[in-house]
Design an enzyme around this catalytic site. Structure first.
Site, PDB file in Angstrom:
ATOM      1  N   SER A 194      47.459  39.302  75.509  1.00 50.48           N
ATOM      2  CA  SER A 194      46.148  39.949  75.642  1.00 50.48           C
ATOM      3  C   SER A 194      46.238  41.223  76.480  1.00 50.48           C
ATOM      4  CB  SER A 194      45.141  38.975  76.262  1.00 50.48           C
ATOM      5  OG  SER A 194      45.613  38.494  77.513  1.00 50.48           O
ATOM      6  N   CYS A 239      47.766  34.542  88.541  1.00 52.23           N
ATOM      7  CA  CYS A 239      46.497  33.810  88.469  1.00 52.23           C
ATOM      8  C   CYS A 239      46.523  32.679  89.495  1.00 52.23           C
ATOM      9  CB  CYS A 239      46.223  33.291  87.060  1.00 52.23           C
ATOM     10  SG  CYS A 239      47.591  32.422  86.304  1.00 52.23           S
TER      11      CYS A 239
END
Length: 770
Positions: A185, A317
């Protein structure tokens, strides 16, 4: 006993094991078979409370946000010329239909734009898949999202994942390395930024997207292919030891340094608890301790390959400082001033974030804390490393500016957790300087740079011996073979002795030679401009008939030709022509491919026709429509395919097949739906009918199938007849372009069917310009 009855028995047994009865069983989980994951982890709460990464008084909202589902977010592909049309379609059509919608007594929340994402190209919504299917309006919106995602016009991507590419500040001329790219992405965002100007078919920059997992590389290829760019290359390497590449600069070999590097490293992922609920029960500090060394090695390798003045974004993350600030602080300390943390506080206005921290502690999975390396007992020094601890020297700590790091907390803007740091390279890394001086002093002495476990770099000198001499001779022969391959334009996979290959064996990349007989008929048939870069055409076969022709930018061609023995390339280039044997009788055996039409179109000067918007609708809603169904003007122009196109307001280029009595658009189904939506045509009803037809076919109801086929034919005819009435008073596209056709299926699927034998006898490759 039938299969359904056996399944019912198994379900009943699971209910009984789960606590008996529907009520109690369901309370324990799904039908009592699987208990729900409890979103509690005492060690997690103890660890982050102690580190104080959450501001005073915000702990409860922080934990409450982690327990809530993550809202879905979507991003409109920004580089395509019709991005604004998609945005207007979303806002004026689909979002308006949701404004006053109530489902099961609950008012539906309309999607909202992300405040910090430029030009309203990113949106978030709390609609779940279950709710999307509960009303016709929501189901229509869901089908729109699915269809546009498959076309590459929309990407469903987590909001915080969009931040690192934005902070890279990419320009079309930048050479970019994405070190840990899968699933792709962020890579897609980088490609969009390269193609910011759609009028430039070949930007000077490129993206090399790498991933260590061979299978995930193919997922990466799938994501990148939706954007149809000739400037993307997917490679398969361990990011911590990704090879240094060379390029040819006017006959001189130079090391390839990247202007931008995205270093989104593997992490423990405790910022993803809202979507990966398994993290709740699996979370432990051991995950961070095990990943720290790898993260530091990958980041170190990244800054080594970064050009001076270049920018590298390090991101995870995870909320853990052992994976975040500890890696950045160690990297800055080793750099001896060569790296600097950039202040990006003003680059994304509207984004709420917390500054990086300067003090933290390290905890083992048993809950034992350590504040400094000197406190760690010898039996624990294999689990904990010195680089995991904060810098104690106040002067060094002040110069590092760790507060310039960005930590995003879930409760501030209803997102996942994330960490980002932006590094600027001011000068070569100190070990590279020392290595260069050593090389000049020692001449033939071989050198190797080895990264120690704690991230330090050692230079190892070895005196030359007889084996070295023999290996140099072998290397010389390999280099000679490599040079010959480059002259032939063949870029094969790296030799097995150089690299242990995993996964599928890749075919070689073979560039067309200057005098390849394949190209002149293509050039003549499509009247290609003399500036067309034919040397950038390649195939994936060294022997036999070439079935597909791909194209890369000249910069990627340079990389491929000079590094085929150093790297494993999974995929590169964009398909621009496909072989079609029926075309040989007309002087050209290759038809255009829809994937590459936007790259080729600026160079094509023949076989293009202008068609009106109604005729484009006929092309996109009917298979092989007879020429009699088109306007008389289009019918006339099809017979004379030499017209040069006029300037278009929002050009859309389609590929087509010109038969004796028909004209067909070779456009994938989802792209057809996209173009029809942009022209104001409602396609939802036709899609539902098609789904019903497929369902009936699966049930084997022959009579119903035949009836459904008749209904579909009737509806297609009615749809074509009523197109004009369904278009808005001011259509989005007054003009459209098309150029001959190619589906995404295999080449055989693109041939005219046996039912159209009369068309195949006189089939002709042509371009259609609307």
């Amino acid at each position: 006993m039938g299969r359904r009855q056996r399944n019912r028995q198994r379900q009943q047994q699971r209910r009984e094991r789960g606590g008996g009865g529907d009520g109690q069983g369901r309370e324990q989980g799904w039908e009592g078979g699987y208990p729900e994951i409890v979103k509690e982890n005492a060690l997690f709460e103890r660890y982050y409370r102690e580190l104080r990464i959450v501001p005073e008084g915000e702990w409860e909202p922080f934990m409450a946000a982690l327990r809530e589902p993550l809202p879905a977010t979507l991003r409109i592909t920004g580089y395509k010329s019709h991005a604004k049309e998609i945005l207007q379609c979303l806002k004026n059509k689909y979002f308006k239909e949701l404004q006053d919608l109530v489902v099961d007594g609950q008012k539906i929340e309309v999607p909202q734009p992300l405040k910090w994402y430029p030009e309203e190209l990113a949106w978030h919504t709390n609609l779940s898949r279950k709710i999307l299917r509960k009303s016709p309006q929501l189901e229509k919106f869901h089908q729109f999202l699915v269809s546009e995602t498959e076309c590459g016009n929309i990407s469903r991507q987590e909001a915080v994942s969009m931040i690192p590419p934005l902070l890279l500040n990419v320009n079309p001329h930048h050479k970019i390395l994405d070190m840990c790219a899968a699933p792709g992405s962020k890579t897609a965002q980088l490609i969009e930024m390269l193609h910011a100007d759609m009028n430039v078919p070949f930007p000077e920059g490129f993206v090399i997207a790498n991933d260590v997992d061979n299978k995930r590389c193919y997922l990466l290829v799938h994501q990148a292919k939706r954007l149809n760019s000739p400037c993307i290359m997917v490679v398969n390497h361990d990011a911590s030891s990704i090879p240094t590449l060379q390029i040819d600069n006017n006959g001189r070999k130079e090391v390839l340094f990247y202007d931008r590097i995205l270093c989104d490293v593997p992490c423990s992922g405790d910022g993803t608890m809202r979507k990966n609920i398994d993290v709740w029960k699996k979370w432990t500090t051991q995950n961070s301790l095990q990943l720290h060394g790898l993260q530091l090695r990958i980041a170190t390798r990244g800054v080594e390959q970064l050009a001076e003045g270049g920018r590298m974004v390090y991101s995870t993350c995870s909320l853990n400082p052992v994976e975040n600030e500890a890696v950045i602080a160690s990297l800055l300390e080793k750099s001896e001033g060569a790296l600097e943390l950039a202040d990006v506080s003003s680059e994304l206005p509207g984004l709420k974030w917390m500054p990086g921290i300067t003090q933290w502690k390290v905890m083992l999975k048993d809950g034992q804390w350590f504040e400094a390396w000197k406190d760690v007992p010898s039996n624990r020094q294999t689990q904990i490393r010195p680089t995991m601890f904060p810098i104690k020297d106040e002067e060094k700590l002040k110069v590092m500016n760790l507060e310039r790091c960005i930590r995003i907390l879930p409760h501030h803007q209803n997102t996942g957790g994330f960490f980002v740091a932006v590094l600027i390279k001011k000068s070569p890394m100190p070990w590279n300087k020392r290595q260069s001086k050593l090389s000049q002093r020692t001449g033939d002495i071989s050198e190797s740079v080895a990264a120690a476990e704690d991230g330090s770099v050692e230079i190892i000198e070895e005196p030359p011996d007889a084996e070295d001499k023999e290996s140099k001779e072998t290397q010389h022969l390999l280099n000679a073979e490599s040079e010959q391959s480059k002259k032939d334009g063949v870029c094969g996979p790296p030799p097995c002795k150089k690299m242990k290959l995993f996964g599928f064996k890749e075919d070689p990349f073979v560039f067309l030679s200057e005098d390849d007989p394949l190209f002149p008929p293509i050039q003549k048939f499509y009247a290609l401009d003399p500036s067309f870069p034919k040397m950038n055409l390649l195939t994936r076969t060294q022997e036999g008939k070439k079935r597909q022709l791909y194209m890369v930018s000249k910069e990627l061609r340079n990389v491929l030709l000079n590094n085929s023995e150093r790297m494993k390339v999974i995929n590169t280039g964009i398909k621009v022509w496909s072989r079609n044997s029926d075309g040989e009788q007309f002087g050209c055996a290759f038809r255009l491919a829809q994937e590459g039409i936007y790259t080729l179109y600026p160079f094509i000067n023949a076989r293009i026709i202008n068609v009106c918007i109604e005729d484009v609708k006929v092309l996109l809603t009917q298979e092989n429509p007879f020429l009699s169904k088109f306007s008389s003007e289009t019918h006339k122009r099809v017979k004379d395919l030499g017209n040069k196109p006029d300037t278009l307001q929002c050009p859309i280029v389609l590929c087509g097949w010109h038969g004796k009595t028909s004209l067909r658009a070779f456009v994938p189904k989802n792209e057809r739906l996209h173009y029809l939506r942009m022209m104001g045509v409602e396609v939802f009803k036709a899609k539902r009918k098609e789904e019903n037809f497929e369902s009936k076919t699966e049930e084997g109801d022959q009579d119903s199938t035949k009836h459904m086929e008749e209904e579909m034919d009737k509806e297609h005819n009615e749809l074509a007849a009523k197109m004009e009435a369904e278009v808005d008073e001011e259509p989005i596209h007054e003009l459209m372009e098309s150029s001959v056709i190619e589906p995404e299926n295999k080449m055989e699927d693109a041939q005219p069917s046996s039912e159209n034998a009369e068309n195949r006898d006189v089939a002709d490759l042509s371009s259609v310009k609307a």
